[in-house]
Scaffold this motif. Structure first.
Motif, mmCIF file in Angstrom:
data_model
loop_
_atom_site.group_PDB
_atom_site.id
_atom_site.type_symbol
_atom_site.label_atom_id
_atom_site.label_comp_id
_atom_site.label_asym_id
_atom_site.label_seq_id
_atom_site.Cartn_x
_atom_site.Cartn_y
_atom_site.Cartn_z
ATOM 1 N N ASP A 1 0.974 -1.343 0.025
ATOM 2 C CA ASP A 1 0.076 0.006 -0.250
ATOM 3 C C ASP A 1 0.886 1.159 -0.047
ATOM 4 O OD1 ASP A 1 -2.090 -1.773 0.240
ATOM 5 O OD2 ASP A 1 -2.611 -1.518 2.293
ATOM 6 N N GLY A 2 0.467 2.209 -1.018
ATOM 7 C CA GLY A 2 1.325 3.390 -0.926
ATOM 8 C C GLY A 2 2.486 3.440 -1.696
ATOM 9 N N LYS A 3 2.992 2.156 -2.270
ATOM 10 C CA LYS A 3 4.330 2.188 -2.924
ATOM 11 C C LYS A 3 4.385 2.308 -4.340
ATOM 12 C CE LYS A 3 7.247 0.698 0.591
ATOM 13 N NZ LYS A 3 8.632 1.536 0.863
ATOM 14 N N LYS A 4 5.094 3.275 -4.799
ATOM 15 C CA LYS A 4 5.425 3.520 -6.274
ATOM 16 C C LYS A 4 6.671 3.264 -6.652
ATOM 17 C CE LYS A 4 1.489 6.853 -6.552
ATOM 18 N NZ LYS A 4 1.127 8.311 -6.950
ATOM 19 N N HIS A 5 6.859 2.220 -7.633
ATOM 20 C CA HIS A 5 8.224 1.974 -8.094
ATOM 21 C C HIS A 5 7.953 1.646 -9.433
ATOM 22 C CE1 HIS A 5 12.059 0.106 -8.350
ATOM 23 N NE2 HIS A 5 12.342 0.427 -7.079
ATOM 24 N N PRO A 6 8.961 1.902 -10.417
ATOM 25 C CA PRO A 6 9.047 1.560 -11.899
ATOM 26 C C PRO A 6 8.880 0.120 -12.218
ATOM 27 C CG PRO A 6 11.098 2.692 -11.270
ATOM 28 C CD PRO A 6 10.150 3.004 -10.045
ATOM 29 N N ILE A 7 9.411 -0.652 -11.186
ATOM 30 C CA ILE A 7 9.478 -2.163 -11.288
ATOM 31 C C ILE A 7 7.977 -2.556 -11.388
ATOM 32 C CG2 ILE A 7 9.842 -4.478 -10.642
ATOM 33 C CD1 ILE A 7 12.457 -3.063 -9.594
ATOM 34 N N LEU A 8 6.786 -1.827 -10.740
ATOM 35 C CA LEU A 8 5.668 -1.993 -10.442
ATOM 36 C C LEU A 8 4.863 -1.894 -11.756
ATOM 37 C CD1 LEU A 8 4.744 -0.833 -6.907
ATOM 38 C CD2 LEU A 8 4.826 -3.267 -7.920
ATOM 39 N N LYS A 54 17.751 1.143 -16.218
ATOM 40 C CA LYS A 54 17.039 1.506 -17.526
ATOM 41 C C LYS A 54 15.658 1.649 -16.977
ATOM 42 C CE LYS A 54 19.869 -0.524 -21.114
ATOM 43 N NZ LYS A 54 19.953 0.489 -21.940
ATOM 44 N N GLU A 55 15.189 2.215 -15.540
ATOM 45 C CA GLU A 55 13.934 2.406 -15.493
ATOM 46 C C GLU A 55 13.319 3.317 -16.095
ATOM 47 O OE1 GLU A 55 16.605 4.610 -12.242
ATOM 48 O OE2 GLU A 55 16.738 3.285 -13.899
ATOM 49 N N ASP A 56 13.908 4.329 -16.867
ATOM 50 C CA ASP A 56 13.110 5.235 -17.727
ATOM 51 C C ASP A 56 12.785 4.446 -18.991
ATOM 52 O OD1 ASP A 56 13.636 7.295 -15.831
ATOM 53 O OD2 ASP A 56 15.245 8.150 -16.917
#
Length: 339
Positions: free
Chosen positions: A194-201, A301-303
């Motif tokens: 809950d509340g987590k944001k990450h490019p892997i998501l 390379k998350e972008d």
């Protein structure tokens, strides 16, 4: 004729010989490190090299990692190498714990993907893995890499059993919530914390995994260092619940996190780890997306991760054997080179 005094010659030349020998040894020790560190500059236009290290006798990493390697090659245009435990005839044998063929590929790797279980590799093979980690290069780990090594009969090597995976990957082997006829039905409900944001998501939908939940955080245990979990699993069936041990081993636990590892080089490596990895998990699109997104992130390379996540659609069928010990893996297979 004057007799030549070889003894005096040796006495005079010995310090010089020692000095030259030390220079040669020093050059030998540093050349490999310099070669590895300078590769990204000298070969900046060369494709990335991703090395998958397999070797577990339970979860069919010898099947899931080649599948993932093909996707990495397709999506990143990377060179991929898969290393396997093999028998004396060169056939894949995940039950052999003291040998993984091809680990020298790590000397030119840009990313190591590690999925091993309780290996007792000889020193040379073990240090291909360890030396890679110390260079500060990125690492991705799956499930049993929390117990990548196991040295039972040599007290000088026991630090590899728990200390090494904890420092490098974030946790050691502790316990899990139970098999319960694995492969017949999912055992862990997976969703974002809950509340987590990450490019892997990116693009990741909640799913039910066949992996039984590993305990990595809570009770007397904590994830190590700067580990940042972003994905959680809730056990759908639990032996710890049946035994009244949920205060120590709660039903919900992290199943994926990122962290850093700073080795002897002083460089900080990106590490992505997930405790998921049952062979049937990789049939699920969200599991493949999680794996690919994590690889992109580890490589910085998350972008380049699309909002919908990295494409994980399969080009060829993936039909692995179920997990399990003994002779349940596919026989008479040789390591494949993924072109």
């Amino acid at each position: 004729m004057r007799k030549h005094d070889f003894k005096n010659d040796i006495d005079l030349k010995y310090p010089l010989l020692c000095f030259l020998l030390l220079i040669l040894i020093s050059c030998g020790d540093t050349s490999k490190k310099e070669k590895q560190e300078e590769r990204s500059v000298a070969n900046s236009d060369a494709p990335l090299h991703v090395v998958f290290v397999t070797g577990d006798e339970e979860y069919r990493s010898e099947e899931s990692m080649p599948m993932l390697a093909r996707l990495v090659k397709r999506e990143l245009g990377a060179k991929v190498t898969v290393c396997y435990s093999v028998d004396s005839t060169g056939k894949i044998d995940p039950n052999r714990t003291d040998h993984i063929e091809g680990l020298e590929a790590l000397e030119s790797a840009d990313l190591m993907v590690l999925f091993t279980r309780f290996r007792n590799l000889p020193e040379k093979e073990r240090y291909y893995i360890a030396d890679y980690a110390e260079l500060g290069k990125p690492i991705v780990g799956f499930r049993t890499a929390t117990h990548a090594f196991f040295y039972e009969n040599d007290s000088t090597l026991t630090s590899w059993n728990n200390e090494w995976p904890t420092k490098v990957l974030g946790q050691q082997w502790i316990t899990h919530h139970g098999h319960f006829e694995d492969g017949n039905s999912p055992l862990t409900a997976v969703s974002a914390i809950d509340g987590k944001k990450h490019p892997i998501l990116n693009g990741l939908e909640p799913f039910e995994a066949y992996s039984w939940l590993y305990h990595v955080d809570g009770g007397e245990w904590n994830l190590y260092g700067d580990s940042e979990p972003f994905l959680k699993g809730r056990s759908l069936r639990s032996k710890h619940e049946a035994e009244g041990n949920l205060a120590q081993y709660p039903l919900t636990n992290p199943v994926a996190w990122t962290k850093s590892y700073t080795g002897n080089s002083g460089k900080k490596a990106r590490v992505f780890f997930t405790t998921l990895g049952h062979p049937y998990d990789f049939k699920i699109p969200s599991m493949r997306k999680l794996s690919l997104n994590g690889i992109y992130w580890a490589l910085g390379k998350e972008d380049e991760i699309p909002p919908t996540g990295v494409r994980g659609a399969l080009d060829i069928p993936y039909e692995p054997n179920n997990s399990g010990f003994g002779q349940v893996y596919k026989k008479n297979r040789r390591p494949e080179i993924i072109q």
